[in-house]
Design a protein around this motif. Structure first.
Motif, PDB file in Angstrom:
ATOM      1  N   PRO A  72       0.816  -0.974  -0.603  1.00  0.00           N
ATOM      2  CA  PRO A  72      -0.285  -0.031  -0.131  1.00  0.00           C
ATOM      3  C   PRO A  72       0.752   1.222  -0.251  1.00  0.00           C
ATOM      4  N   LEU A  73       1.708   1.341   0.790  1.00  0.00           N
ATOM      5  CA  LEU A  73       2.935   2.575   0.680  1.00  0.00           C
ATOM      6  C   LEU A  73       3.655   3.232  -0.529  1.00  0.00           C
ATOM      7  N   SER A  74       3.657   1.300  -1.439  1.00  0.00           N
ATOM      8  CA  SER A  74       3.796   2.505  -2.704  1.00  0.00           C
ATOM      9  C   SER A  74       2.723   2.700  -3.830  1.00  0.00           C
ATOM     10  N   ASN A  81       3.890  11.018  -6.530  1.00  0.00           N
ATOM     11  CA  ASN A  81       4.965  11.948  -7.467  1.00  0.00           C
ATOM     12  C   ASN A  81       4.418  12.258  -8.857  1.00  0.00           C
ATOM     13  N   PHE A  82       2.838  11.759  -9.166  1.00  0.00           N
ATOM     14  CA  PHE A  82       2.469  12.113 -10.331  1.00  0.00           C
ATOM     15  C   PHE A  82       1.446  12.435 -10.272  1.00  0.00           C
ATOM     16  N   GLN A 100      -0.322   2.784 -10.657  1.00  0.00           N
ATOM     17  CA  GLN A 100      -0.484   1.691 -11.871  1.00  0.00           C
ATOM     18  C   GLN A 100      -0.932   0.107 -11.175  1.00  0.00           C
ATOM     19  N   ILE A 101      -1.837  -0.029 -10.743  1.00  0.00           N
ATOM     20  CA  ILE A 101      -2.257  -1.702 -10.090  1.00  0.00           C
ATOM     21  C   ILE A 101      -2.889  -2.408 -10.824  1.00  0.00           C
ATOM     22  N   CYS A 302       8.733   7.452  -8.071  1.00  0.00           N
ATOM     23  CA  CYS A 302       7.803   7.597  -6.750  1.00  0.00           C
ATOM     24  C   CYS A 302       8.691   8.412  -6.435  1.00  0.00           C
ATOM     25  N   GLY A 303       9.135   9.320  -6.505  1.00  0.00           N
ATOM     26  CA  GLY A 303       9.741  10.559  -6.051  1.00  0.00           C
ATOM     27  C   GLY A 303      10.889  10.687  -4.870  1.00  0.00           C
ATOM     28  N   GLN A 304      11.259   9.325  -4.433  1.00  0.00           N
ATOM     29  CA  GLN A 304      11.689   9.165  -3.243  1.00  0.00           C
ATOM     30  C   GLN A 304      13.118   8.572  -3.527  1.00  0.00           C
TER      31      GLN A 304
END
Length: 615
Positions: A72-74, A81-82, A100-101, A302-304
């Motif tokens: 869930p965190l991803s 990020n988007f 993107q699931i 993802c910005g990380q």
């Protein structure tokens, strides 16, 4: 007859005995590996092993760097990020797939080297993903399933890395000491039971061990070139760059390995003379040259910089106990434990490391010899100076292990990807054996032959954990509970199609054995569940294993809470243990029609009949 005599003459006089001894030693090693795989092998038992393996399968099948194990965190990181600051929930029909699931989900947890290595293996060897109803005898015990073929093939790769590690340790010990220490070091490393357990675990630890010994080799060669120049100034910079390159590859195998750059730079600063600054810059540039492209990829996706691993230090703090952070669909990442929270985690885990891990470093009592050897001189100046690097590495790895410790270490205390001190085992054995021979030479024995008795006793005691592995009682090769591959595969494949979503408390196992996209069980069965099911992708199967069903009622099932959103209360209501014995399900929950697997597990399915029973 003359030909036979000629062969015997060559063996005795022509140096053939050396090749014969090498052949017999290789045969003995293969017999040991076969015996361990027969008696000590186990299927995967850790989240990280199954996660890496299913990611590698996706790479091998041409699906890119994507995963079936959905955290869930991803989902949250991808959406933020988007579309930063966007609401976490939208109508499913009009909501773009920012998380993107609904297609191939990018992996944000694993660095790439080990999965790519496994993907290459999967391209070369015939992996059989489906479990046959009547597997061959090797894969069964008493006619019942025992070994999963893909797990076993991955174990063989790691055992090949283990044998490579033994060869590197032999050569390193011979360089630092002599052939006698080298042979005994290689023998004791082969006899270390913890190494064999890691070899069949499916973790990237064996590859990291090879890389760590490779890094030690770089330090040794660099030291020799500084104090006894043979190859010129270019070799110094080449070795410094190679050291940084090895650390970079290690960081792309497991992110925390990158912290070993600090001990490498410290060693270069202390022992390389006037070129120290240039050599330090060379090692650092090589390291960042290797690591930077992957960091850029993660940041763009993802910005990380390290994906979900960026927040590893915050896990198991008072803010995010157990797996709470990775199971959070909308965490408040701006809220961090702070200096006090991180220090509490660091000091608390450091106490455990000092009390438990350091005294039994590498899973062998040879750690005592190693720790004493740090205070004793060695036969070569390089061996003595190398201790500075090793002490710095111990301190750095202990700190990283303490601060980076998560629930993974609690779920599997010894065999886990967060056990970094185990990387010191090969060098620990070399120095321990070196000290043993130093003590043995100073012993006054009644007769010389007693020396071999002492030496044999030393080897037997050091290898005793491995010897006991071959004696009764024999452990089962199945890591159950909670992982029974045929059952997981059947429940996933029979009730869902490849494009449907499963929610589970062991999603890594459903992804690996069942080849189904599986999202981690949300923190609750109401708001968090619906944030995925209603606004991201419908959940077509709920798979609860003994991880949830056998958990303590009060602490894990949330019975102390007055709300009705815990999964524990969901299960109790489903079986009528609440509301006067009448089975109930939350009114806004999906209408799942099938229910089976109880009491070993609980599987709720969208369909009444399995797919193989469908007309």
């Amino acid at each position: 007859m003359d030909a036979v005599q000629e062969v015997i003459h060559r063996l005795e006089v022509g140096g053939g005995m050396r090749y014969l001894r090498v052949a017999l030693a290789a045969l003995a090693v293969l017999v040991l590996a076969a015996a361990y795989d027969w008696r000590g092998y186990r299927n995967f038992s850790t989240e990280e092993a199954m996660d890496s393996a299913q990611l590698a399968r996706n790479i091998a099948q041409g699906k890119g760097y994507t995963t079936l194990f959905i955290r869930p965190l991803s989902l949250y990181l991808l959406k933020q990020n988007f579309q930063p600051g966007a609401p976490a929930t939208n109508n499913l029909a009009s909501n773009p797939d920012l998380a993107q699931i609904r297609g191939n989900h990018p992996d944000l947890a694993n660095p790439p080297v080990y999965p790519v290595l496994l993907a290459g293996l999967m391209k070369v060897l015939p992996f059989h993903w489906a479990i046959s109803d009547k597997p061959a005898s090797f894969w069964t015990i008493n006619g019942q399933f025992a070994r999963y073929q893909p797990d076993f093939l991955i174990a063989l790769l790691n055992q090949a890395l283990f044998l490579l590690l033994v060869g590197l340790v032999f050569l390193l010990a011979r360089r630092l000491y002599d052939r006698t220490v080298a042979w005994l070091s290689a023998l004791l490393l082969l006899g270390t039971e913890l190494m064999w357990r890691f070899s069949v675990s499916g973790l990237s630890t064996m590859l990291l061990l090879v890389l760590f010994v490779g890094l030690v080799w770089c330090v040794v060669l660099l030291d020799e070139e500084i104090h006894e120049p043979r190859w010129g100034i270019g070799a110094l910079f080449g070795l410094a760059a190679l050291g940084g390159l090895v650390v970079g590859i290690g960081a792309l195998t497991r992110y925390s390995f990158g912290w070993l750059l600090a001990p490498l730079l410290l060693y270069v600063a202390l022992f390389t003379g006037r070129q120290r600054v240039a050599l330090m810059l060379t090692a650092a540039v090589a390291f960042f040259f290797v690591l930077s492209p992957w960091v850029v990829r993660n940041y763009r996706v993802c910005g990380q910089p390290f994906g979900v691993a960026t927040f590893a230090a915050a896990e198991t703090t008072y803010l995010y106990p157990e797996h709470k952070l990775e199971r959070s669909i909308e965490p408040n990442l701006m809220q961090q434990p702070g200096v006090r929270g991180y220090m509490t985690k660091l000091l608390g885990n450091s106490r455990k490391i000092i009390e438990n891990d350091l005294p039994r470093l590498g899973g062998t009592w040879l750690s005592a010899f190693f720790l004493v050897s740090l205070l004793v001189g060695t036969r070569t100046p390089t061996g003595s100076r190398l201790k500075v690097f090793l002490v710095a590495a111990i301190l750095m790895l202990a700190m990283v292990q303490a601060l980076g410790r998560t629930q993974l270490s609690e779920d599997s205390p010894d065999i886990n990807s967060e056990n970094f001190l185990v990387l010191l085992t090969p060098v620990l054995i070399i120095y321990g054996v070196g000290l043993f021979y130093l003590v043995l030479e100073q012993l006054e024995l009644p007769f010389h032959e007693l020396r071999y008795v002492v030496l044999g006793s030393f080897c037997v005691v050091a290898c005793l954990p491995l010897i006991l592995t071959f004696l009764p009682p024999y452990r089962t090769p199945i890591s159950y509970p909670p992982y029974y591959p045929p059952l997981i595969q059947k429940d996933a494949v029979d009730w869902t199609t490849p494009d449907e979503l499963v929610m589970s408390d062991i999603p890594w196992a459903v992804a690996w054995y069942g080849q189904r996209q599986s999202v981690w069980l949300t923190l609750n069965c109401q708001e968090d569940f619906h944030a995925i099911n209603d606004w991201e992708k419908p959940v077509r199967e709920l798979y609860l294993s003994s991880v949830t069903l056998d958990a303590p009622f009060q602490s894990h099932w949330g019975l102390e809470s007055s709300s009705n959103d815990s999964w524990g209360k969901f299960v109790l209501g489903l079986f009528g243990f609440q509301n006067g014995g009448k089975p109930t399900m939350p009114g806004d929950f999906p209408t799942w029609k099938g229910q089976h697997g109880w009491p070993n597990q609980l599987v709720l399915t969208y369909r009444v009949r399995s797919l193989r029973e469908q007309p």
